[in-house]
Write an enzyme that holds these catalytic residues in place. Structure first.
Site, PDB file in Angstrom:
ATOM      1  N   ASP A   1      -7.049   4.302  -4.528  1.00  0.00           N
ATOM      2  CA  ASP A   1      -7.723   4.161  -3.228  1.00  0.00           C
ATOM      3  C   ASP A   1      -8.334   5.538  -2.953  1.00  0.00           C
ATOM      4  O   ASP A   1      -8.541   6.315  -3.900  1.00  0.00           O
ATOM      5  CB  ASP A   1      -6.716   3.729  -2.141  1.00  0.00           C
ATOM      6  CG  ASP A   1      -7.387   3.300  -0.834  1.00  0.00           C
ATOM      7  OD1 ASP A   1      -7.955   2.197  -0.795  1.00  0.00           O
ATOM      8  OD2 ASP A   1      -7.365   4.066   0.143  1.00  0.00           O
TER       9      ASP A   1
ATOM     10  N   LYS B   1       0.867  -1.181   0.000  1.00  0.00           N
ATOM     11  CA  LYS B   1       0.000   0.000   0.000  1.00  0.00           C
ATOM     12  C   LYS B   1       0.898   1.223   0.000  1.00  0.00           C
ATOM     13  O   LYS B   1       2.041   1.154   0.471  1.00  0.00           O
ATOM     14  CB  LYS B   1      -0.883   0.005   1.246  1.00  0.00           C
ATOM     15  CG  LYS B   1      -2.136   0.826   1.118  1.00  0.00           C
ATOM     16  CD  LYS B   1      -3.281   0.067   0.462  1.00  0.00           C
ATOM     17  CE  LYS B   1      -4.460   0.972   0.203  1.00  0.00           C
ATOM     18  NZ  LYS B   1      -5.635   0.228  -0.259  1.00  0.00           N
TER      19      LYS B   1
HETATM   20  P1  NDP Z   1     -13.186   7.450  -2.498  1.00  0.00           P
HETATM   21  O1  NDP Z   1     -12.139   8.463  -2.332  1.00  0.00           O
HETATM   22  O2  NDP Z   1     -13.767   7.228  -3.851  1.00  0.00           O
HETATM   23  O3  NDP Z   1     -14.405   7.731  -1.494  1.00  0.00           O
HETATM   24  C1  NDP Z   1     -14.222   7.814  -0.109  1.00  0.00           C
HETATM   25  C2  NDP Z   1     -15.554   8.219   0.511  1.00  0.00           C
HETATM   26  O4  NDP Z   1     -15.423   8.161   1.931  1.00  0.00           O
HETATM   27  C3  NDP Z   1     -15.951   9.649   0.169  1.00  0.00           C
HETATM   28  O5  NDP Z   1     -17.351   9.727   0.128  1.00  0.00           O
HETATM   29  C4  NDP Z   1     -15.378  10.423   1.359  1.00  0.00           C
HETATM   30  O6  NDP Z   1     -16.011  11.665   1.599  1.00  0.00           O
HETATM   31  C5  NDP Z   1     -15.690   9.457   2.477  1.00  0.00           C
HETATM   32  N1  NDP Z   1     -14.806   9.717   3.619  1.00  0.00           N
HETATM   33  C6  NDP Z   1     -13.468   9.826   3.611  1.00  0.00           C
HETATM   34  N2  NDP Z   1     -13.021  10.096   4.851  1.00  0.00           N
HETATM   35  C7  NDP Z   1     -14.112  10.149   5.640  1.00  0.00           C
HETATM   36  C8  NDP Z   1     -14.311  10.381   7.014  1.00  0.00           C
HETATM   37  N3  NDP Z   1     -13.264  10.613   7.834  1.00  0.00           N
HETATM   38  N4  NDP Z   1     -15.584  10.349   7.484  1.00  0.00           N
HETATM   39  C9  NDP Z   1     -16.635  10.099   6.668  1.00  0.00           C
HETATM   40  N5  NDP Z   1     -16.496   9.872   5.347  1.00  0.00           N
HETATM   41  C10 NDP Z   1     -15.261   9.899   4.847  1.00  0.00           C
HETATM   42  O7  NDP Z   1     -12.573   6.091  -1.916  1.00  0.00           O
HETATM   43  P2  NDP Z   1     -13.025   4.597  -2.200  1.00  0.00           P
HETATM   44  O8  NDP Z   1     -14.501   4.509  -2.334  1.00  0.00           O
HETATM   45  O9  NDP Z   1     -12.165   4.048  -3.256  1.00  0.00           O
HETATM   46  O10 NDP Z   1     -12.563   3.897  -0.845  1.00  0.00           O
HETATM   47  C11 NDP Z   1     -13.407   3.824   0.304  1.00  0.00           C
HETATM   48  C12 NDP Z   1     -12.893   2.748   1.235  1.00  0.00           C
HETATM   49  O11 NDP Z   1     -12.869   1.491   0.557  1.00  0.00           O
HETATM   50  C13 NDP Z   1     -11.471   2.950   1.761  1.00  0.00           C
HETATM   51  O12 NDP Z   1     -11.384   2.383   3.058  1.00  0.00           O
HETATM   52  C14 NDP Z   1     -10.634   2.110   0.799  1.00  0.00           C
HETATM   53  O13 NDP Z   1      -9.396   1.719   1.367  1.00  0.00           O
HETATM   54  C15 NDP Z   1     -11.554   0.933   0.608  1.00  0.00           C
HETATM   55  N6  NDP Z   1     -11.308   0.138  -0.581  1.00  0.00           N
HETATM   56  C16 NDP Z   1     -11.338   0.707  -1.826  1.00  0.00           C
HETATM   57  C17 NDP Z   1     -11.136  -0.074  -2.948  1.00  0.00           C
HETATM   58  C18 NDP Z   1     -11.289   0.456  -4.323  1.00  0.00           C
HETATM   59  O14 NDP Z   1     -11.282  -0.352  -5.263  1.00  0.00           O
HETATM   60  N7  NDP Z   1     -11.473   1.742  -4.533  1.00  0.00           N
HETATM   61  C19 NDP Z   1     -10.774  -1.506  -2.817  1.00  0.00           C
HETATM   62  C20 NDP Z   1     -10.865  -2.028  -1.471  1.00  0.00           C
HETATM   63  C21 NDP Z   1     -11.084  -1.202  -0.413  1.00  0.00           C
HETATM   64  P3  NDP Z   1     -15.270  13.064   1.229  1.00  0.00           P
HETATM   65  O15 NDP Z   1     -15.549  13.274  -0.215  1.00  0.00           O
HETATM   66  O16 NDP Z   1     -15.921  14.065   2.122  1.00  0.00           O
HETATM   67  O17 NDP Z   1     -13.814  12.883   1.549  1.00  0.00           O
END
Ligand code: NDP
Length: 452
Positions: free
Chosen positions: A171, A131
């Site tokens: 991510d 990572k």
């Molecule tokens: P994105 O950046 O596309 O989306 C993240 C989302 O989470 C946004 O809506 C963001 O809101 C919100 N968020 C971030 N920080 C916080 C917080 N402190 N409190 C509340 N909401 C928050 O990321 P992904 O969807 O790609 O990833 C989301 C999760 O899934 C992560 O844990 C990632 O590690 C995991 N993951 C992702 C994969 C992938 O293929 N993308 C694969 C496996 C796991 P805002 O816009 O306000 O920041």
């Protein structure tokens, strides 16, 4: 003295991890969550204990840390920090995403790389765990600023990655725009077009379905959990957190399967739509989030009957299914209590480590269906693995073929969790199942290599 006498108890083991990694709370939490199941397992399997396998997996192979300088639009010099944590490559090249966010630290990336090692193992594909990322936050930056940062970041990272060495992906904060800039710079520096990154756009070697794969895979895993209990998604209510890649595609598949999605969120709060978020509304959110880079609160201004709850998480909303898809530790003990009070049937983790240790304990004690991230959200990296295969074979597979491969992979991961997590009463502890099944494959490979 017998070998099992050498095996430390959980607290002694964690004390050692804590003293070697001071202040790295997320990493210590992730190791504890795995060690609580693996320590009893290695007591019964002394070859793993003798090989100090858990201790070795909890020590990254290496961590590269570097300075990233870039110039903003006002010609100020900015200095950020970049990392790549290469945790373990026993079963394949390091593989795992890059996260750009101001709360990225070495501890967060170490926890993610550690988790990734088990997740990638569960897919059965040849991928080790890694990572990386930076404390650079793309939010509010211009496209040119993001480009200059990505180019500077890759100018150091490129010497540590490659299709047979380490293959990063996206991510939080790293979507198709960032992957494009990163891949462009990798190609410029090396002079090679090769699959050193996944999550690329389809025009230049990306796989169909990669964007949707994590969220869809979460729902395929949930469907398997429910079907083992003679339950189905159709007609269930679901609370989803986040509004990024994982949340939006999990919501999309839930809707397609007949579930009613009630909430979405971002770091400002959550929206609750009692009428349900249908595909048209979801398409509106996708445009809002991906093209306009807007805030989820705008949903409540657009749709009558929906409410925005500032600075709150959605766990108090009555539901059958909870799908946390935002970030680590977003679901705490109070959230878990609220879900259990409302008789939640299943909680399945789309984000990495979204449940605190206490929340996860409450779900396990209550005996509800609880799908841990390393199993439930493995669909994204699995399709990344398929992107690597397509790149090296110079082929590209159709959406339908990949969707059926993803479905099979999630069924297979579910089956491994059941095999290693089923108790005598027939109930499945998916956390234990995922930890043990993920561990065993990496451990067997490490034993085969000797002490390296
Ligand atoms: P994105 O950046 O596309 O989306 C993240 C989302 O989470 C946004 O809506 C963001 O809101 C919100 N968020 C971030 N920080 C916080 C917080 N402190 N409190 C509340 N909401 C928050 O990321 P992904 O969807 O790609 O990833 C989301 C999760 O899934 C992560 O844990 C990632 O590690 C995991 N993951 C992702 C994969 C992938 O293929 N993308 C694969 C496996 C796991 P805002 O816009 O306000 O920041």
């Amino acid at each position: 003295m017998t070998l099992s006498n050498h095996c430390p108890d959980l607290e002694t083991f964690i004390d050692g991890v804590r003293s070697r990694n001071p202040g790295q709370d997320e990493f210590i939490q992730a190791v504890r969550d795995v060690a609580q199941d693996i320590i009893p397992f290695v007591r019964d399997n002394p070859e793993y204990n003798e090989g100090e396998i858990l201790r070795r997996i909890a020590e990254p192979d290496r961590i590269v840390s570097f300075r990233v300088c870039w110039e903003d639009d006002d010609h100020n010099i900015r200095v950020e920090r970049g990392w790549r944590v290469q945790n373990n490559n026993a079963v394949g090249p390091y593989k795992g995403g890059l996260r750009f966010s101001d709360n990225v630290t070495e501890s967060v990336l170490k926890f993610l790389a550690f988790e990734q090692t088990f997740k990638n193992s569960l897919t059965g594909l040849p991928m080790g765990g890694g990572k990386g990322g930076s404390n650079f936050n793309p939010k509010g930056k211009s496209d040119r600023e993001v480009m200059r940062f990505c180019q500077s970041f890759m100018t150091e990272l490129y010497r540590h990655i490659g299709p047979d060495t380490d293959v990063p992906a996206g991510d939080i904060g790293v979507g198709s725009r960032e992957i494009g800039y990163l891949f462009g710079q990798y190609k410029r520096l090396t002079g090679r077009w090769e699959g050193a990154l996944t999550g690329k756009a389809s025009e230049y070697g990306g796989s169909e379905l990669r964007t949707e794969a994590t969220g869809y895979g979460v729902v395929y895993f949930l469907r398997e959990m429910l079907s083992r209990k003679d339950e189905e998604l159709d007609g269930k209510t679901a609370v989803v957190s986040g509004s990024g890649n994982v949340a939006l595609h999990a919501a999309e598949k839930l809707i397609a399967e007949g579930a009613k999605v009630l909430t979405l969120s971002d770091s400002d709060g959550f929206i609750h739509d009692p009428d349900g978020i249908d595909q048209d509304k979801l398409d509106w959110v996708k445009t809002l989030k991906t093209e306009k880079r807007g805030r989820i609160s705008e949903y409540a201004e657009e749709y009558n009957g929906a409410e925005f709850h500032q600075d709150k998480a959605p766990w108090q909303v009555d539901c059958d299914l909870a799908v946390p898809c935002a970030t680590q530790n977003e679901l705490d003990e109070d959230g878990a209590e609220a879900l259990l009070d409302n008789d939640v049937l299943a909680v399945v983790e789309g984000a990495n480590m979204p449940s605190t240790t206490e929340a996860a304990e409450r779900f396990r004690e209550a005996g509800i269906l609880f799908g841990p991230a390393k199993a439930a959200n493995a669909g994204g990296v699995a399709v990344s693995g398929l992107e690597m295969s397509q790149n090296s074979g110079r082929v590209s597979w159709e959406h339908e073929k990949l969707d059926s491969m993803l479905t099979e992979l999630m069924q297979d991961i579910h089956g491994k969790c059941v095999e290693s997590g089923e108790g005598e009463d027939g109930a499945v502890d998916y956390v234990r199942g995922a930890n043990i099944a993920g561990f065993r494959r990496v451990a067997d490979a490490m034993l085969a290599f000797g002490v390296v």
